[in-house]
Design a protein around this motif. Sequence first.
Motif, short mmCIF file in Angstrom:
data_model
loop_
_atom_site.label_atom_id
_atom_site.label_comp_id
_atom_site.label_asym_id
_atom_site.label_seq_id
_atom_site.Cartn_x
_atom_site.Cartn_y
_atom_site.Cartn_z
N ILE A 126 0.25 -1.48 0.40
CA ILE A 126 0.30 0.12 -0.16
C ILE A 126 0.68 1.23 0.09
CG2 ILE A 126 -1.70 1.13 1.54
CD1 ILE A 126 -2.64 -1.85 2.62
N CYS A 127 0.38 2.34 -1.13
CA CYS A 127 1.40 3.08 -0.94
C CYS A 127 0.43 5.14 -0.95
CB CYS A 127 1.86 3.79 -1.93
SG CYS A 127 3.87 2.89 -2.65
N MET A 128 -0.88 4.18 -0.49
CA MET A 128 -1.65 6.11 -0.94
C MET A 128 -2.75 5.18 0.82
SD MET A 128 -0.56 8.27 -2.59
CE MET A 128 -1.72 9.42 -2.78
N ILE A 129 -3.04 6.05 2.06
CA ILE A 129 -4.28 6.11 2.47
C ILE A 129 -4.91 7.41 2.18
CG2 ILE A 129 -4.88 6.30 4.17
CD1 ILE A 129 -2.09 4.93 5.44
N ASP A 130 -6.38 6.95 1.90
CA ASP A 130 -7.50 8.38 1.62
C ASP A 130 -6.04 9.24 0.69
OD1 ASP A 130 -9.47 6.99 2.58
OD2 ASP A 130 -9.45 7.44 4.19
N ASP A 136 1.56 -1.11 -6.92
CA ASP A 136 1.05 -1.31 -7.98
C ASP A 136 0.13 -0.74 -8.85
OD1 ASP A 136 -1.34 -2.52 -8.23
OD2 ASP A 136 -0.39 -4.87 -8.35
N GLY A 137 -0.63 0.70 -8.42
CA GLY A 137 -1.38 1.44 -9.50
C GLY A 137 -3.07 1.24 -8.92
N PRO A 138 -3.82 0.35 -8.59
CA PRO A 138 -5.52 0.49 -8.30
C PRO A 138 -5.66 0.79 -6.93
CG PRO A 138 -4.75 -1.61 -8.49
CD PRO A 138 -2.73 -1.71 -9.11
N THR A 139 -6.39 1.56 -7.35
CA THR A 139 -6.85 1.95 -5.31
C THR A 139 -8.22 1.08 -5.72
OG1 THR A 139 -6.30 4.50 -5.70
CG2 THR A 139 -8.28 3.73 -4.07
N ARG A 140 -8.27 0.90 -4.00
CA ARG A 140 -9.62 -0.36 -3.57
C ARG A 140 -10.26 0.40 -2.02
NH1 ARG A 140 -6.06 -6.14 -2.49
NH2 ARG A 140 -5.82 -6.21 -4.06
N ASN A 141 -11.41 0.07 -2.09
CA ASN A 141 -12.09 0.14 -0.63
C ASN A 141 -12.45 0.10 -0.14
OD1 ASN A 141 -12.34 3.43 -2.38
ND2 ASN A 141 -15.00 2.62 -2.72
N LEU A 142 -12.18 -0.26 1.26
CA LEU A 142 -12.50 -0.70 2.19
C LEU A 142 -12.76 -0.66 3.61
CD1 LEU A 142 -11.93 -3.77 3.02
CD2 LEU A 142 -9.86 -2.63 4.85
N THR A 143 -13.95 -1.27 3.65
CA THR A 143 -15.61 -0.91 4.79
C THR A 143 -14.84 -1.35 6.26
OG1 THR A 143 -17.38 0.05 2.59
CG2 THR A 143 -17.71 -0.39 4.92
N LEU A 144 -14.90 -0.74 7.18
CA LEU A 144 -14.44 -1.13 8.41
C LEU A 144 -15.27 -1.39 8.79
CD1 LEU A 144 -12.24 1.66 9.62
CD2 LEU A 144 -11.51 -0.21 8.36
N GLU A 145 -15.21 -2.57 9.95
CA GLU A 145 -16.07 -3.41 10.68
C GLU A 145 -16.34 -4.21 12.02
OE1 GLU A 145 -17.40 -6.95 9.02
OE2 GLU A 145 -17.70 -5.95 7.60
N SER A 146 -16.37 -4.06 12.91
CA SER A 146 -15.85 -4.57 13.90
C SER A 146 -16.58 -6.31 13.51
CB SER A 146 -17.32 -4.06 15.09
OG SER A 146 -17.07 -3.18 15.91
N PHE A 147 -14.89 -7.25 14.02
CA PHE A 147 -15.48 -8.80 13.64
C PHE A 147 -14.88 -9.51 14.93
CE2 PHE A 147 -11.62 -7.06 11.80
CZ PHE A 147 -10.60 -8.16 12.05
N TYR A 148 -14.75 -9.10 15.80
CA TYR A 148 -14.08 -9.69 17.21
C TYR A 148 -14.06 -9.14 18.40
CZ TYR A 148 -9.86 -7.60 17.20
OH TYR A 148 -8.78 -6.89 17.46
#
Length: 405
Positions: free
Chosen positions: A358-362, A393-405
């Motif tokens: 990961i090279c970029m955050i928001d 390597d180029g693309p951006t992905r969206n990740l929706t945060l959630e409680s899981f444990y």
Amino acid sequence: MRRALFALVPLLAVLVVSARAPVASVATIPPAARDRGTYALATDAEARWVPFDITPGNQIRFAMQLDGRDVSAILDTGVSYTLLAKASPALDRTKLVAGGSATAIGGSVALGWMPTRTIQLGGLSRIGGGVTVADLPAIATGSAAAVDVLVGADMLAGHALDIDYAAHRFRLIRTGRLPFRGETAPLRVSSERSVYESAITLGGRRLVPIVVDTGDGSAITVTAAGWQAANLQGLRSTTTISFGLAGPAVSGLAIVPELHVGEMLARAAEVRIEPAGGFSQAIGTNGRIGSGFLQNYRVLLDPGARRMVLSRGPKADMPPLRSTSGLLVGIEKDRLKVLHVMRGGPAVAAGWKEGETICMIDGAPIPADYPTNPLAGWSAGTPGRVVRLGLCDGPTRNLTLESFY
């Protein structure tokens, strides 16, 4: 872990178990035959506080002297014998001899042994003796740079160790002293493993022995058998990764409502569950108490008086930080590398894989001060938040945060 969840939590327990695997073309010197050196505690030792910082992996990092040279070190009561990194400038290869092997997180490691002239640590000095020698990668501390030394039980156990986490300082004082009041738990240095050991009570079951390991950045770790005996029904769990001297190890992870360490009751404690046949089981213990837990207290470790004393700090009753991303990452210069995708988390559903970078955050690049930068809080952010993660390597992905444990 109580800090930002961008980093792995390293595990550095090392136990010398044999005189195998020589690393030099001379006869191995077994631990029992080595010169242990002569120790002296200064008359003003109580005033000789050693300042430290906390690494991204929750370890105590400080400066000391070895053979008159300044070296960086980590305080590690889970190491049987003080260990010098092979890559350290303090290593004198002309003095290096075979030192056998050790059981460590992730497997077995080959050791050397090097005699030393002097070691100075706060008010404690040693003349003679020596140090074990092994590879000590930077990833084992969760930092960009490796340290030179892990200071083990051989150096520490003859005195009381007073760790003031809130003030970022520690000192060595004479055994039997009680410089502050707190809640008490049993403590000894085991004859079998030569490390600090205590006990915990989890789910009404007393688990003993439990290694007290200041070099372990996690909170509480138990064996699979210990977790099963505690019989804690209905808790959600996930997985996590740790790195030791011999490599990575994956374990379970849960937050338990409460546990006891001697007289002390801790609530909402983070517990790691090792798989069957894991490190703790392999060395005949039921788990570890690490610096991720101890850092919430002022701690006195005094095996000579057979006690550990815990005085609650300002963070003692705060709930542990939980990942809401399901990604555990490490720092590689200007990027983050995915080290583990946590079971049941949103990153699994989104198709993330170990090894991706990961090279970029928001839209922001990874800053040089990432470990302490507010940007690092994204991985434990508010559930429902959508984080845009730019892969290197180029693309951006969206990740929706959630409680899981």
